[in-house]
Design a protein around this motif. Structure first.
Motif, PDB file in Angstrom:
ATOM      1  N   GLU A   1       0.890  -1.118  -0.177  1.00 43.39           N
ATOM      2  CA  GLU A   1      -0.099   0.235  -0.110  1.00 43.39           C
ATOM      3  C   GLU A   1       0.724   1.276   0.090  1.00 43.39           C
ATOM      4  O   GLU A   1       0.693   2.329  -0.553  1.00 43.39           O
ATOM      5  CB  GLU A   1      -0.856  -0.067   1.234  1.00 43.39           C
ATOM      6  CG  GLU A   1      -2.111  -1.223   1.220  1.00 43.39           C
ATOM      7  CD  GLU A   1      -2.957  -1.049   2.232  1.00 43.39           C
ATOM      8  OE1 GLU A   1      -2.867   0.192   3.165  1.00 43.39           O
ATOM      9  OE2 GLU A   1      -3.686  -1.838   2.661  1.00 43.39           O
ATOM     10  N   GLU A   2       1.850   1.229   0.728  1.00 46.51           N
ATOM     11  CA  GLU A   2       2.907   2.444   0.944  1.00 46.51           C
ATOM     12  C   GLU A   2       3.352   2.566  -0.552  1.00 46.51           C
ATOM     13  O   GLU A   2       3.364   3.960  -0.775  1.00 46.51           O
ATOM     14  CB  GLU A   2       4.031   1.926   1.950  1.00 46.51           C
ATOM     15  CG  GLU A   2       4.897   3.034   2.022  1.00 46.51           C
ATOM     16  CD  GLU A   2       6.063   2.586   2.860  1.00 46.51           C
ATOM     17  OE1 GLU A   2       7.057   3.547   3.111  1.00 46.51           O
ATOM     18  OE2 GLU A   2       6.137   1.589   3.509  1.00 46.51           O
TER      19      GLU A   2
ATOM     20  N   ILE B   1       0.554   4.427  -2.620  1.00 43.54           N
ATOM     21  CA  ILE B   1       0.166   5.709  -2.139  1.00 43.54           C
ATOM     22  C   ILE B   1       1.231   6.665  -2.352  1.00 43.54           C
ATOM     23  O   ILE B   1       1.010   7.750  -2.614  1.00 43.54           O
ATOM     24  CB  ILE B   1      -0.043   5.498  -0.824  1.00 43.54           C
ATOM     25  CG1 ILE B   1      -1.516   5.119  -0.249  1.00 43.54           C
ATOM     26  CG2 ILE B   1      -0.295   7.181  -0.016  1.00 43.54           C
ATOM     27  CD1 ILE B   1      -1.441   4.509   1.302  1.00 43.54           C
TER      28      ILE B   1
ATOM     29  N   ARG C   1       0.977  10.044  -4.473  1.00 41.54           N
ATOM     30  CA  ARG C   1       1.822  11.548  -4.142  1.00 41.54           C
ATOM     31  C   ARG C   1       2.512  11.973  -4.948  1.00 41.54           C
ATOM     32  O   ARG C   1       2.499  13.263  -5.201  1.00 41.54           O
ATOM     33  CB  ARG C   1       2.590  11.040  -2.786  1.00 41.54           C
ATOM     34  CG  ARG C   1       3.013  12.454  -2.036  1.00 41.54           C
ATOM     35  CD  ARG C   1       4.072  12.029  -0.773  1.00 41.54           C
ATOM     36  NE  ARG C   1       3.057  11.395   0.173  1.00 41.54           N
ATOM     37  CZ  ARG C   1       2.329  12.159   0.845  1.00 41.54           C
ATOM     38  NH1 ARG C   1       2.354  13.402   0.989  1.00 41.54           N
ATOM     39  NH2 ARG C   1       1.536  11.468   1.928  1.00 41.54           N
TER      40      ARG C   1
ATOM     41  N   TYR D   1      -6.761   7.355  -8.136  1.00 38.06           N
ATOM     42  CA  TYR D   1      -6.365   6.850  -6.706  1.00 38.06           C
ATOM     43  C   TYR D   1      -6.695   5.405  -6.390  1.00 38.06           C
ATOM     44  O   TYR D   1      -6.383   4.957  -5.162  1.00 38.06           O
ATOM     45  CB  TYR D   1      -7.598   7.944  -6.007  1.00 38.06           C
ATOM     46  CG  TYR D   1      -8.980   7.593  -6.333  1.00 38.06           C
ATOM     47  CD1 TYR D   1      -9.614   6.496  -6.200  1.00 38.06           C
ATOM     48  CD2 TYR D   1      -9.557   8.672  -7.002  1.00 38.06           C
ATOM     49  CE1 TYR D   1     -10.871   6.201  -6.500  1.00 38.06           C
ATOM     50  CE2 TYR D   1     -10.855   8.336  -7.242  1.00 38.06           C
ATOM     51  CZ  TYR D   1     -11.713   7.346  -6.980  1.00 38.06           C
ATOM     52  OH  TYR D   1     -12.906   7.044  -7.333  1.00 38.06           O
TER      53      TYR D   1
ATOM     54  N   TYR E   1      -7.593   4.072  -2.968  1.00 32.97           N
ATOM     55  CA  TYR E   1      -7.246   5.101  -1.666  1.00 32.97           C
ATOM     56  C   TYR E   1      -7.752   6.257  -1.859  1.00 32.97           C
ATOM     57  O   TYR E   1      -7.079   7.575  -1.810  1.00 32.97           O
ATOM     58  CB  TYR E   1      -5.606   5.126  -1.865  1.00 32.97           C
ATOM     59  CG  TYR E   1      -5.310   3.718  -1.463  1.00 32.97           C
ATOM     60  CD1 TYR E   1      -5.389   3.019  -0.344  1.00 32.97           C
ATOM     61  CD2 TYR E   1      -4.478   3.095  -2.789  1.00 32.97           C
ATOM     62  CE1 TYR E   1      -4.704   1.531  -0.399  1.00 32.97           C
ATOM     63  CE2 TYR E   1      -3.660   1.643  -2.657  1.00 32.97           C
ATOM     64  CZ  TYR E   1      -4.157   0.974  -1.267  1.00 32.97           C
ATOM     65  OH  TYR E   1      -3.683  -0.077  -1.313  1.00 32.97           O
TER      66      TYR E   1
ATOM     67  N   GLU F   1      -6.632   8.454   1.257  1.00 30.64           N
ATOM     68  CA  GLU F   1      -5.107   9.079   1.502  1.00 30.64           C
ATOM     69  C   GLU F   1      -5.113   9.977   0.176  1.00 30.64           C
ATOM     70  O   GLU F   1      -4.283  11.045   0.420  1.00 30.64           O
ATOM     71  CB  GLU F   1      -4.332   7.983   0.964  1.00 30.64           C
ATOM     72  CG  GLU F   1      -4.324   6.766   2.256  1.00 30.64           C
ATOM     73  CD  GLU F   1      -3.831   7.370   3.447  1.00 30.64           C
ATOM     74  OE1 GLU F   1      -3.042   8.185   3.250  1.00 30.64           O
ATOM     75  OE2 GLU F   1      -4.195   6.807   4.429  1.00 30.64           O
ATOM     76  N   THR F   2      -5.672   9.931  -0.866  1.00 29.94           N
ATOM     77  CA  THR F   2      -5.364  11.001  -1.841  1.00 29.94           C
ATOM     78  C   THR F   2      -6.228  12.278  -1.565  1.00 29.94           C
ATOM     79  O   THR F   2      -5.408  13.214  -1.848  1.00 29.94           O
ATOM     80  CB  THR F   2      -6.180  10.313  -3.182  1.00 29.94           C
ATOM     81  OG1 THR F   2      -5.695   9.103  -3.629  1.00 29.94           O
ATOM     82  CG2 THR F   2      -6.009  11.298  -4.461  1.00 29.94           C
TER      83      THR F   2
ATOM     84  N   LYS G   1      -6.037  13.538   1.508  1.00 24.32           N
ATOM     85  CA  LYS G   1      -5.534  13.987   2.449  1.00 24.32           C
ATOM     86  C   LYS G   1      -3.948  14.506   2.034  1.00 24.32           C
ATOM     87  O   LYS G   1      -3.674  15.747   2.292  1.00 24.32           O
ATOM     88  CB  LYS G   1      -4.818  12.731   3.392  1.00 24.32           C
ATOM     89  CG  LYS G   1      -5.907  12.330   4.320  1.00 24.32           C
ATOM     90  CD  LYS G   1      -5.400  10.988   5.386  1.00 24.32           C
ATOM     91  CE  LYS G   1      -6.483  10.692   6.108  1.00 24.32           C
ATOM     92  NZ  LYS G   1      -6.157   9.569   6.986  1.00 24.32           N
ATOM     93  N   ILE G   2      -3.384  14.042   0.741  1.00 21.32           N
ATOM     94  CA  ILE G   2      -2.567  14.285  -0.088  1.00 21.32           C
ATOM     95  C   ILE G   2      -2.424  15.826  -0.726  1.00 21.32           C
ATOM     96  O   ILE G   2      -1.834  16.742  -0.712  1.00 21.32           O
ATOM     97  CB  ILE G   2      -2.081  13.367  -0.801  1.00 21.32           C
ATOM     98  CG1 ILE G   2      -1.192  12.087  -0.318  1.00 21.32           C
ATOM     99  CG2 ILE G   2      -0.969  13.919  -2.036  1.00 21.32           C
ATOM    100  CD1 ILE G   2      -1.163  11.105  -1.247  1.00 21.32           C
TER     101      ILE G   2
ATOM    102  N   ASP H   1     -11.189   3.552   2.077  1.00 20.47           N
ATOM    103  CA  ASP H   1     -10.295   2.687   1.045  1.00 20.47           C
ATOM    104  C   ASP H   1     -11.311   1.679   0.724  1.00 20.47           C
ATOM    105  O   ASP H   1     -12.070   0.953   1.454  1.00 20.47           O
ATOM    106  CB  ASP H   1      -9.255   1.870   2.204  1.00 20.47           C
ATOM    107  CG  ASP H   1      -8.507   1.133   1.446  1.00 20.47           C
ATOM    108  OD1 ASP H   1      -9.029   0.513   0.133  1.00 20.47           O
ATOM    109  OD2 ASP H   1      -7.398   0.586   1.831  1.00 20.47           O
TER     110      ASP H   1
END
Length: 597
Positions: free
Chosen positions: A429-430, A433, A437, A478, A481, A484-485, A487-488, A515
Motif C-alpha cells: 500500500e505504501e 500511495i 503522492r 487513486y 485510496y 489518502e488521496t 489527505k495528500i 479505502d
C-alpha cells in the motif's frame, strides 16, 4: 517451523519480520524477561544446551533457525552451529551494524587487557562480567558496575561479589577516570555510550566483539529486516504467502557496484553487497556484458511491469591529468561520481520531481544509494581516475514505460529509476500511495487550476469531457485510496479537487469506507437500501449482487434523487479531509452519464 533465538533488539526486529507472514514460529530467550508481544509466535524461555536444543527442534519440527542473540553470547552461537550442523538445519545469523572503530578508543580483546594505569573505572559490560573484573580491585582500582535496575540483575551482581556501593543503574552516570564498554553495535547503544563518555572527558576502553568463526555453508548472514526476510524467502519459501522484491534503484546500484569492481579491481563476483538507505546491507545477484554489468529486476509477488527487465550500468573513469582530490570531503561527493541516464531511462519534462526538467529520471534516493555504495569501493589510490561516470540504461525501457504512470507524469523516453527503501514488499500500500503522492505533486506543479482524481481510465475518460482544457498531469488515479488521496491534496494545498467515482466504489464511500478495496470494504446492502428509502425509491435489491445493477433496477425518474443521496453521504466523509479546498464529486454511470449535486 522457524526457531528464533532473541532477547535482543535484533530479536525484536526478527519478530516484526516473521509476524508479517501470519505463520507460527518459536521465539526463545534465556531469561524470559524481554517485554515483547507475539501474535503468531510461541514463546520459549530458559537457556538451552545442545541436547535441549535438539529436543526443541524435534518437538516443534524446526526447519530454519534465526540466530539473533547478543554478539557476545559466544557459547549460544556455538551451540546453535553445532545443533544445526548435526540436524542439517540452515541458520540465518542476524548480525548488528557496527560503526568504524574509533582510533581514539583503547581497544582490547579480553577483560584481562584492561589497562591498570587508572584509578577508577565505570564498567558497562553487564553483570556477567563482574567476576572477570574483580582482579582490578586487587590492584587498587575503584570499579563501579552499571547494570539494569531489575531484581535478577542485582541478585546476580551480589552473587559475583559486588556490593551496593559498587552498583549504579543504567542510564546513571558516575565520576570515573575510564569507562569500559562492549563493542555492542548501533542497536546496543555503542555510539551513544561513546559520545556520553567523550562529553564527560572520560577515557574509553572497548572490548572488541567476538569475531565470527562460523564458516558453515548452511550459515546465512544478514544485518537488517529486509535481508532477514529475503533470506527466509530463499530458505523456507512457503513461510511467506507472498515474496518481496527489489526496487529499480537497488538494481541500478548493484549493477553500478559490479561495474565499478570490474573496472577498478578487475573483479566479477556473482553477487555484490548493496547498502540500503536503512543502513543494512544485502547481497544482490549481478551479471556482466561487454563493457557493462547488469542486474535483473526482481519484483517478487508485487505486480510490476518491470519484473525481469535488465538494468545495466556502465562505469567510465576520467583521468584528471595528475590532479587528485580528496573523495572523502563529502560522503556523497558529486565530484567523485556522476550519474547519467542512457537508453531506456526516461527524462523529466515537467517540474515537481527531485530534479529539474531535462535530467535523467533517476530519483534522489537511488542516486544517493549509487554514490554511497561506490564511495566504499573508491580509495585515495583511485583519485586520479575521478570523477567516475555511471550510465544507467534499460534495454526496451522506452516500450515498457508506456505501461507505467510515466507518460502522464511527464517522464519521456523510458522508465524511471525509483525506490525509497530499496525493497519492494508485495502489494505494498505504501508504494501505491507514494506513486499517488508523486502524481499529485506533478499535478500541483503543472499549474492546473483543478486536480481531477479518478479510480481508473474509464472514469477519467468520461470526466475529461467536462474539463477539456486541463493538462493530462491534472488527472490522477487513486485506485482504492480515496481517503489518502484527499489527505495528500490537503497537504499540497490543492484548492480545487474533483472526485470522479463509479457506483461500485461510491456506495462503499457513502458508507464511510475511504479505502474501497474489497479486502477492506464490501457492499453493504442494508445501507444501500437505507439510501434508496431516503430517495423514496421503492426498489427491491434482495437479489442484487453488483452495485451497478442499481442503474437498471431504480426507476428512471428516481435516479437523480438516489444519486443526490449517495453524493451527499460521500461528501460528508470526504469534505472534512479537504478543509481548505473546494471539492466536487461526480457519480458516473456505466454509459458515461455524470451525476452531480
Amino acid at each position: 517451523m522457524i526457531l528464533v533465538f532473541g532477547g535482543t533488539t535484533e530479536g525484536r526486529k526478527a519478530v516484526g519480520v516473521l509476524e508479517e507472514a501470519g505463520n507460527t514460529y518459536c521465539y526463545s530467550t534465556k531469561t524470559g524477561e524481554q517485554d515483547i508481544t507475539l501474535h503468531h509466535g510461541i514463546r520459549l524461555d530458559g537457556a538451552m544446551d545442545a541436547e535441549a536444543m535438539r529436543m526443541c527442534c524435534r518437538q516443534h519440527e524446526i526447519r530454519l533457525m534465526v540466530d539473533a542473540a547478543h554478539p557476545f553470547a559466544t557459547q549460544l552461537h556455538q551451540t546453535i552451529t553445532e545443533v544445526a550442523s548435526d540436524m542439517q538445519i540452515p541458520v540465518i545469523r542476524y548480525e548488528r551494524i557496527y560503526p568504524p572503530r574509533d582510533p581514539s578508543i583503547t581497544w582490547i580483546d579480553d577483560y584481562s587487557q584492561v589497562p591498570t594505569d587508572i584509578h577508577s573505572l565505570l564498567a558497562t559490560t553487564g553483570v556477567q562480567s563482574i567476576n572477570k573484573l574483580k582482579y582490578l580491585e586487587t590492584k587498587g582500582i575503584k570499579v563501579i558496575y552499571r547494570i539494569l535496575n531489575r531484581e535478577s540483575s542485582i541478585k546476580l551482581a551480589h552473587q559475583q561479589g559486588a556490593n551496593d556501593e559498587q552498583l549504579c543503574f543504567y542510564p546513571q552516570m558516575v565520576e570515573a577516570e575510564a569507562m569500559l564498554m562492549k563493542e555492542s553495535g548501533e542497536s546496543g547503544g555503542f555510539s551513544e555510550k561513546v559520545e556520553e563518555a567523550k562529553t564527560q572527558g572520560i577515557r574509553i576502553i572497548a572490548l572488541k566483539r567476538p569475531e565470527s568463526t562460523q564458516k558453515e555453508p548452511s550459515l546465512f548472514l544478514c544485518n537488517g529486516p529486509f535481508g532477514l526476510r529475503r533470506a527466509i524467502e530463499k530458505l523456507l519459501p512457503e513461510f511467506y504467502p507472498l515474496h518481496s522484491g527489489l526496487t529499480t534503484g537497488t538494481c541500478a546500484t548493484a549493477a553500478s557496484v559490479a561495474a565499478t569492481l570490474q573496472l577498478l579491481k578487475h573483479e566479477t563476483p556473482n553477487e555484490v553487497p548493496v547498502l540500503l538507505p536503512n543502513g543494512e546491507t544485502i547481497q544482490v545477484p549481478v551479471g556482466y556484458g561487454d563493457g557493462y554489468a547488469y542486474c535483473i529486476k526482481e519484483a517478487g509477488d508485487d505486480p510490476d511491469v518491470t519484473n525481469g527487465i535488465e538494468i545495466r550500468a556502465k562505469v567510465s573513469a576520467a583521468d584528471l591529468h595528475g590532479k587528485t582530490q580528496n573523495i572523502y570531503e563529502s560522503p556523497l561527493s558529486s565530484a567523485a561520481v556522476k550519474i547519467e541516464g542512457g537508453e531506456g531511462v526516461g527524462c523529466f519534462t515537467l517540474p515537481g520531481f527531485d530534479y529539474p526538467p531535462g535530467e535523467a529520471a533517476i530519483n534522489k534516493a537511488p542516486r544517493q544509494m549509487i554514490e554511497q555504495n561506490l564511495q566504499s569501493i573508491l580509495s585515495p589510490l583511485t583519485s586520479h581516475l575521478l570523477p567516475l561516470t555511471v550510465t544507467i540504461s534499460v534495454p526496451d525501457g522506452e516500450e515498457i514505460a508506456k505501461r507505467t504512470f510515466n507518460p502522464r507524469l511527464g517522464i519521456e523516453g523510458g522508465i524511471s529509476i525509483i525506490g525509497v527503501s530499496g525493497i519492494v514488499k508485495p502489494f505494498s500500500e505504501e508504494a501505491f500511495i507514494d506513486s499517488i503522492r508523486k502524481c499529485m505533486t506533478v499535478a500541483k506543479a503543472s499549474g492546473s487550476e483543478r486536480v481531477v482524481i479518478n479510480s481508473g481510465g474509464k472514469s477519467e475518460r468520461f470526466v475529461k469531457a467536462l474539463y477539456p482544457d486541463l493538462p493530462q498531469q491534472a488527472y490522477v488515479e487513486y485506485g482504492n485510496y480515496i481517503g489518502e488521496t484527499m489527505k495528500i491534496a490537503d497537504e499540497l494545498d490543492i484548492k480545487n479537487v474533483t472526485l470522479g467515482v463509479m457506483l461500485g466504489k461510491a456506495v462503499k464511500l457513502a458508507a464511510g469506507h475511504l479505502d474501497t478495496h474489497s479486502r477492506k470494504a464490501t457492499m453493504d446492502k442494508e445501507f444501500i437500501q437505507q439510501m434508496l428509502d431516503e430517495a423514496d425509491c421503492m426498489t427491491d435489491i434482495s437479489d442484487m449482487t453488483l452495485a451497478r445493477e442499481l442503474w437498471t433496477m431504480i426507476p428512471q425518474d428516481k435516479i437523480d434523487d438516489f444519486c443526490h443521496v449517495v453524493l451527499q453521504y460521500c461528501m460528508n466523509h470526504c469534505q472534512p479531509l479537504l478543509p481548505h479546498g473546494q471539492l466536487t464529486i461526480l457519480l458516473i454511470d456505466d454509459d458515461g452519464t455524470i451525476h452531480s449535486q
